[in-house]
Design an enzyme around this catalytic site. Structure first.
Site, short mmCIF file in Angstrom:
data_model
loop_
_atom_site.label_atom_id
_atom_site.label_comp_id
_atom_site.label_asym_id
_atom_site.label_seq_id
_atom_site.Cartn_x
_atom_site.Cartn_y
_atom_site.Cartn_z
N ARG A 1 62.62 80.03 -83.43
CA ARG A 1 60.95 79.90 -82.94
C ARG A 1 60.65 80.78 -82.08
O ARG A 1 61.52 80.97 -81.13
CB ARG A 1 60.93 78.33 -82.37
CG ARG A 1 60.57 77.26 -83.52
CD ARG A 1 59.29 77.39 -84.34
NE ARG A 1 59.18 76.43 -85.38
CZ ARG A 1 59.79 76.48 -86.50
NH1 ARG A 1 60.34 77.49 -87.12
NH2 ARG A 1 59.47 75.38 -87.75
N GLU B 1 51.58 84.35 -83.67
CA GLU B 1 51.89 85.10 -84.90
C GLU B 1 50.27 85.27 -85.44
O GLU B 1 49.66 84.11 -85.60
CB GLU B 1 52.69 84.25 -85.71
CG GLU B 1 54.07 84.27 -85.34
CD GLU B 1 55.19 83.39 -86.09
OE1 GLU B 1 54.76 82.84 -87.24
OE2 GLU B 1 56.37 83.30 -85.79
N HIS C 1 57.74 86.44 -90.11
CA HIS C 1 58.15 84.83 -90.33
C HIS C 1 58.47 84.48 -91.93
O HIS C 1 57.89 83.75 -92.51
CB HIS C 1 57.12 83.94 -89.96
CG HIS C 1 57.54 82.59 -89.53
ND1 HIS C 1 56.99 81.91 -88.56
CD2 HIS C 1 58.64 81.76 -90.14
CE1 HIS C 1 57.62 80.66 -88.43
NE2 HIS C 1 58.83 80.73 -89.33
#
Length: 308
Positions: free
Chosen positions: A226, A255, A274
């Site tokens: 994370r 993000e 991601h």
């Protein structure tokens, strides 16, 4: 009344295996459309197969019929667990479904760092022909923070490549070939440090300026956990000052990566969008697991991997 299940996971579509599984169980499937707000679609659904959308208290409070949220993924920090518990909403997640895909991505990032592959590609595309020296992984030390299912899979891959593997976990776990060490020891010894921990108040900014100062100037940080477990400002300081060789990040504080991020444009920082779990296989395992958990709750059974 037919129960309705909302699917918010972006990579799932009508007619796919999740839609068919819900239909076979007798449920109506509703897919969240791009641009739709959660508040506009949760009011009359009984279950949700959830992606990365933010299920805040406001969203959960608005879902008067909701009984279960099945999160497609190993983390559930995008769901307000307290609000779910207060409203009697079960929350599940899918640990282990993406461990192979994430572990392979860690290996890919590590190889890119070790062999300076992104820099070489950029040089060739710009008309150059540099042959800078990288390093082999055999004999290098991999430090792992968090020896859960993904951490263990990474460790096994690294051992197969001849790496020395050290690991820190708050609850030490025995894993063949892996030496359990303190947090400070894993920071000091690692040539590559990879993070595999949940985000919580105790892990937020676990990798801060103090932690980064303990790492070797030749070391690389890899984060597929994370974004908030790393203090990105401290990381940028360490890289720009030369006290850390570089980083490979698949997760970020914000993000997509903001245009004004200090990490943008650094040739020794690799950023991927991601995608650690973004494989056909992992997405199928995770979405089907979450869907079965939703079905179990709506049919009166206790699901696997129940958070609350």
């Amino acid at each position: 009344m037919t129960k309705r299940v909302l699917v918010t996971t972006a990579y799932l579509a009508p007619g796919g295996e999740v839609d068919r599984l819900l239909g076979a169980a007798g449920f109506e499937t509703v897919f969240k459309q791009p641009g739709q707000e959660l508040l506009d679609v949760v009011e009359d659904v009984d279950g949700i197969v959830a992606g990365t959308d933010a299920f805040t208290a406001k969203v959960i409070d608005a879902a008067s019929r909701l009984r279960v949220i099945g999160r497609c993924g190993a983390g559930y920090d995008n769901i307000d667990i307290e609000a779910a518990s207060r409203n009697g909403v079960a929350v599940t997640f899918t640990p282990g479904a993406n461990r192979r895909s994430v572990a392979e991505h860690v290996l890919a990032l590590m190889l890119n760092c070790a062999r300076l592959i992104p820099q070489n590609i950029a040089s060739v595309q710009a008309g150059g022909w540099e042959q800078r020296s990288g390093r082999e992984l055999e004999g290098a030390t991999l430090g792992i923070v968090g020896l859960g299912s993904i951490g263990k899979t990474v460790a096994r891959m690294a051992l197969a490549l001849g790496m020395r593997v050290l690991a820190y976990d708050r609850e030490p776990v025995a894993e063949p070939g892996v030496s359990s060490v303190s947090f400070e020891e894993v920071l000091r010894a690692a040539d590559f440090l990879t993070l595999h921990i949940f985000l919580s108040e105790s892990t937020r900014h676990l990798i801060d300026a103090e932690a980064l100062r303990l790492m070797k100037p030749s070391a690389y940080l890899i984060n597929t956990a994370r974004g908030e477990v790393v203090d990105e400002d401290a990381l940028a300081d360490a890289i720009l000052s030369g006290s850390l060789a570089g980083a490979a990040l698949d997760v970020l504080r914000e993000e997509p990566l903001p245009a004004d991020s200090r990490l943008r444009g650094l040739d020794n920082v690799i950023v991927t969008a991601h995608i650690g779990a973004a494989t056909v296989e992992a997405r199928s395992r995770s979405s089907l697991m979450a869907t079965r958990q939703v079905i179990d709750v709506l049919q009166g059974r206790t699901p696997e991997n129940l958070v609350t």
